[in-house]
Motif scaffolding. Structure first.
Motif, PDB file in Angstrom:
ATOM      1  N   HIS A 113      20.180 -21.015 106.834  1.00  0.00           N
ATOM      2  CA  HIS A 113      19.941 -19.806 107.796  1.00  0.00           C
ATOM      3  C   HIS A 113      20.157 -18.598 106.990  1.00  0.00           C
ATOM      4  N   CYS A 114      19.517 -17.477 107.415  1.00  0.00           N
ATOM      5  CA  CYS A 114      19.641 -16.385 106.697  1.00  0.00           C
ATOM      6  C   CYS A 114      19.225 -15.228 107.623  1.00  0.00           C
ATOM      7  N   SER A 115      19.893 -14.130 108.206  1.00  0.00           N
ATOM      8  CA  SER A 115      19.419 -13.067 108.956  1.00  0.00           C
ATOM      9  C   SER A 115      20.202 -11.714 108.600  1.00  0.00           C
ATOM     10  N   ARG A 116      19.597 -10.933 109.220  1.00  0.00           N
ATOM     11  CA  ARG A 116      20.271  -9.472 109.073  1.00  0.00           C
ATOM     12  C   ARG A 116      20.560  -8.951 110.234  1.00  0.00           C
ATOM     13  N   ARG A 117      21.606  -8.300 110.256  1.00  0.00           N
ATOM     14  CA  ARG A 117      21.886  -8.134 111.884  1.00  0.00           C
ATOM     15  C   ARG A 117      22.942  -6.816 111.728  1.00  0.00           C
ATOM     16  N   ALA A 118      23.348  -6.230 112.785  1.00  0.00           N
ATOM     17  CA  ALA A 118      24.210  -5.159 112.981  1.00  0.00           C
ATOM     18  C   ALA A 118      25.634  -6.105 112.807  1.00  0.00           C
ATOM     19  N   ALA A 119      26.705  -5.580 112.308  1.00  0.00           N
ATOM     20  CA  ALA A 119      28.123  -6.457 112.192  1.00  0.00           C
ATOM     21  C   ALA A 119      28.627  -6.429 113.395  1.00  0.00           C
ATOM     22  N   ASN A 120      28.899  -7.855 114.160  1.00  0.00           N
ATOM     23  CA  ASN A 120      29.623  -7.855 115.318  1.00  0.00           C
ATOM     24  C   ASN A 120      31.168  -7.497 114.905  1.00  0.00           C
ATOM     25  N   ALA A 121      32.132  -7.871 115.827  1.00  0.00           N
ATOM     26  CA  ALA A 121      33.387  -7.586 115.790  1.00  0.00           C
ATOM     27  C   ALA A 121      33.947  -8.629 114.713  1.00  0.00           C
ATOM     28  N   ALA A 122      33.596 -10.002 114.998  1.00  0.00           N
ATOM     29  CA  ALA A 122      33.981 -11.121 113.870  1.00  0.00           C
ATOM     30  C   ALA A 122      33.593 -10.912 112.459  1.00  0.00           C
ATOM     31  N   ASP A 123      32.174 -10.310 112.402  1.00  0.00           N
ATOM     32  CA  ASP A 123      31.814  -9.878 110.913  1.00  0.00           C
ATOM     33  C   ASP A 123      32.622  -8.918 110.441  1.00  0.00           C
ATOM     34  N   ARG A 124      33.140  -7.730 111.039  1.00  0.00           N
ATOM     35  CA  ARG A 124      33.969  -6.660 110.628  1.00  0.00           C
ATOM     36  C   ARG A 124      35.264  -7.259 110.342  1.00  0.00           C
ATOM     37  N   ALA A 125      35.904  -7.990 111.382  1.00  0.00           N
ATOM     38  CA  ALA A 125      37.269  -8.381 111.072  1.00  0.00           C
ATOM     39  C   ALA A 125      37.083  -9.435 109.585  1.00  0.00           C
ATOM     40  N   ARG A 126      36.211 -10.231 109.317  1.00  0.00           N
ATOM     41  CA  ARG A 126      36.091 -11.089 108.242  1.00  0.00           C
ATOM     42  C   ARG A 126      36.067 -10.455 107.034  1.00  0.00           C
ATOM     43  N   LEU A 127      35.221  -9.085 106.953  1.00  0.00           N
ATOM     44  CA  LEU A 127      35.001  -8.465 105.888  1.00  0.00           C
ATOM     45  C   LEU A 127      36.077  -7.390 105.704  1.00  0.00           C
ATOM     46  N   GLY A 128      36.927  -7.199 106.721  1.00  0.00           N
ATOM     47  CA  GLY A 128      38.056  -6.263 106.520  1.00  0.00           C
ATOM     48  C   GLY A 128      37.512  -4.719 106.541  1.00  0.00           C
ATOM     49  N   VAL A 129      36.484  -4.667 107.539  1.00  0.00           N
ATOM     50  CA  VAL A 129      35.903  -3.191 107.804  1.00  0.00           C
ATOM     51  C   VAL A 129      35.934  -2.817 109.107  1.00  0.00           C
ATOM     52  N   ARG A 130      36.089  -1.387 109.195  1.00  0.00           N
ATOM     53  CA  ARG A 130      36.224  -0.970 110.740  1.00  0.00           C
ATOM     54  C   ARG A 130      35.092  -0.369 111.192  1.00  0.00           C
ATOM     55  N   LYS A 131      34.222   0.205 110.513  1.00  0.00           N
ATOM     56  CA  LYS A 131      33.116   1.047 110.994  1.00  0.00           C
ATOM     57  C   LYS A 131      31.881   0.045 111.180  1.00  0.00           C
ATOM     58  N   ALA A 132      31.058   0.510 112.106  1.00  0.00           N
ATOM     59  CA  ALA A 132      29.888  -0.504 112.116  1.00  0.00           C
ATOM     60  C   ALA A 132      28.866  -0.176 111.031  1.00  0.00           C
ATOM     61  N   GLY A 133      28.327  -1.620 110.912  1.00  0.00           N
ATOM     62  CA  GLY A 133      27.272  -1.549 109.549  1.00  0.00           C
ATOM     63  C   GLY A 133      26.312  -2.759 109.802  1.00  0.00           C
ATOM     64  N   LYS A 134      25.575  -2.883 108.825  1.00  0.00           N
ATOM     65  CA  LYS A 134      24.663  -4.091 108.751  1.00  0.00           C
ATOM     66  C   LYS A 134      25.080  -5.258 107.830  1.00  0.00           C
ATOM     67  N   VAL A 135      25.002  -6.348 108.113  1.00  0.00           N
ATOM     68  CA  VAL A 135      25.270  -7.483 106.908  1.00  0.00           C
ATOM     69  C   VAL A 135      23.997  -8.315 107.154  1.00  0.00           C
TER      70      VAL A 135
END
Length: 247
Positions: A113-135
Motif C-alpha cells: 500500500h502507498c498513499s499520499r495524504r494530509a497528516a492526521n492526528a495519529a500521523d502527527r503524533a507518530r512523527l512528533g510534529v504539531r503542524k498540519a502537513g502531508k505524508v
C-alpha cells in the motif's frame, strides 16, 4: 498380561521406534548436507506413505526436529530445513535489501500500500510534529529466497522530504531510497516483541500468535522528522546484535 494388552504395548513400542527412525533419517540428511537450508521436507502424507505410519507418528518426529531448531514448519507452505538466524545490527540504519543480498540470498520487494495524504492526528503524533502537513504512508514486504523476511509500515514527512513525492516506491524499497537520497543527522531505535495478529501473520506467513521482533525507528535531519517506520520480523528467525568498544 492379557493378549490385547500385550498387543497394545507392542504397537505402542513400534510407534515409538518408528517416530525415532523418522527423526533420525531426516536429521541425518540435514546434518550430512544432503538436505541444505531451505530444502523442503516431504509433506506429512508423503512421509506417512513412505514409513507406513499414522500422521500422529510423523507429527511427533517433525515436532521434535522443530524443537531442536533443525526444521521450520510454515503455514500452508510445508516444512523446510531451517536457515541460520539472521543477524541485524542495531547501531546503524540497515538497508534491508543490501542486508539480504549480503547474506547471499535473493531479494524480493512487494509494495502492499502507498498513499499520499494530509497528516492526521495519529500521523502527527507518530512523527512528533504539531503542524498540519502531508505524508506518504507505505506498507511493504521484504522477502529472502521467496520467504517473508520483514514487513514494513512507514510514514515519510513530505515537509522535510518533498522529493519523496516523486519517488517510485512500486519498485524501490522506501528504506533504500531514503538512505541513498536523504541525509539524516539523528536516529532512534526502539526494540520490542509482540505476538502476530491476523494481519501480521498473513504478511509474514506465520501463525497467528507467533512471536515477532519489532523495531520502531525514527530519523531526523536538523531536528526535523524524516521518517518513522515499524518493522516486524518473524521472532524465531531473527536476532539483533550490537558490538562496540569502551571509551
Amino acid at each position: 498380561m492379557s493378549l490385547p494388552a500385550q498387543r497394545d504395548e507392542l504397537q505402542a513400542a513400534d510407534k515409538l521406534t518408528l517416530y525415532k527412525q523418522i527423526r533420525h533419517d531426516i536429521e541425518r540428511r540435514i546434518l550430512a548436507g544432503e538436505w541444505p537450508p531451505g530444502h523442503r521436507i516431504p509433506f506429512e502424507h508423503e512421509l506417512m506413505a513412505r514409513y507406513r505410519c499414522s500422521r500422529m507418528t510423523v507429527n511427533k518426529a517433525l515436532s521434535e526436529l522443530a524443537q531442536a531448531d533443525l526444521i521450520e514448519r510454515r503455514r500452508r507452505a510445508g516444512t523446510f530445513v531451517r536457515r541460520p538466524q539472521h543477524l541485524s545490527a542495531v547501531l546503524k540504519i540497515a538497508d534491508i535489501r543490501a542486508e539480504i543480498i549480503g547474506l547471499g540470498r535473493s531479494y524480493a520487494y512487494e509494495l502492499i500500500h502507498c498513499s499520499r495524504r494530509a497528516a492526521n492526528a495519529a500521523d502527527r503524533a507518530r512523527l512528533g510534529v504539531r503542524k498540519a502537513g502531508k505524508v506518504i504512508a507505505i506498507a511493504c514486504r521484504h522477502s529472502a529466497d521467496n520467504v517473508p523476511f520483514a514487513i514494513e509500515d512507514r510514514l515519510i514527512d513530505l515537509d522535510t522530504v518533498p522529493e519523496a513525492a516523486a519517488a517510485d516506491f512500486t519498485t524501490e524499497p522506501p528504506g533504500s531510497w531514503l538512505l541513498h537520497h536523504v541525509p539524516w543527522t539523528e536516529a532512534e531505535h526502539t526494540i520490542g516483541a509482540v505476538v502476530a495478529d491476523e494481519r501480521t501473520a498473513a504478511g509474514l506467513d506465520i501463525a497467528v500468535g507467533a512471536p515477532c521482533l519489532v523495531i520502531d525507528r525514527y530519523t531526523w535531519r536538523s531536528a526535523r522528522t524524516v521518517t518513522a517506520v515499524r518493522l516486524h520480523y518473524p521472532g524465531d528467525s531473527h536476532r539483533l546484535v550490537a558490538r562496540f568498544k569502551g571509551g
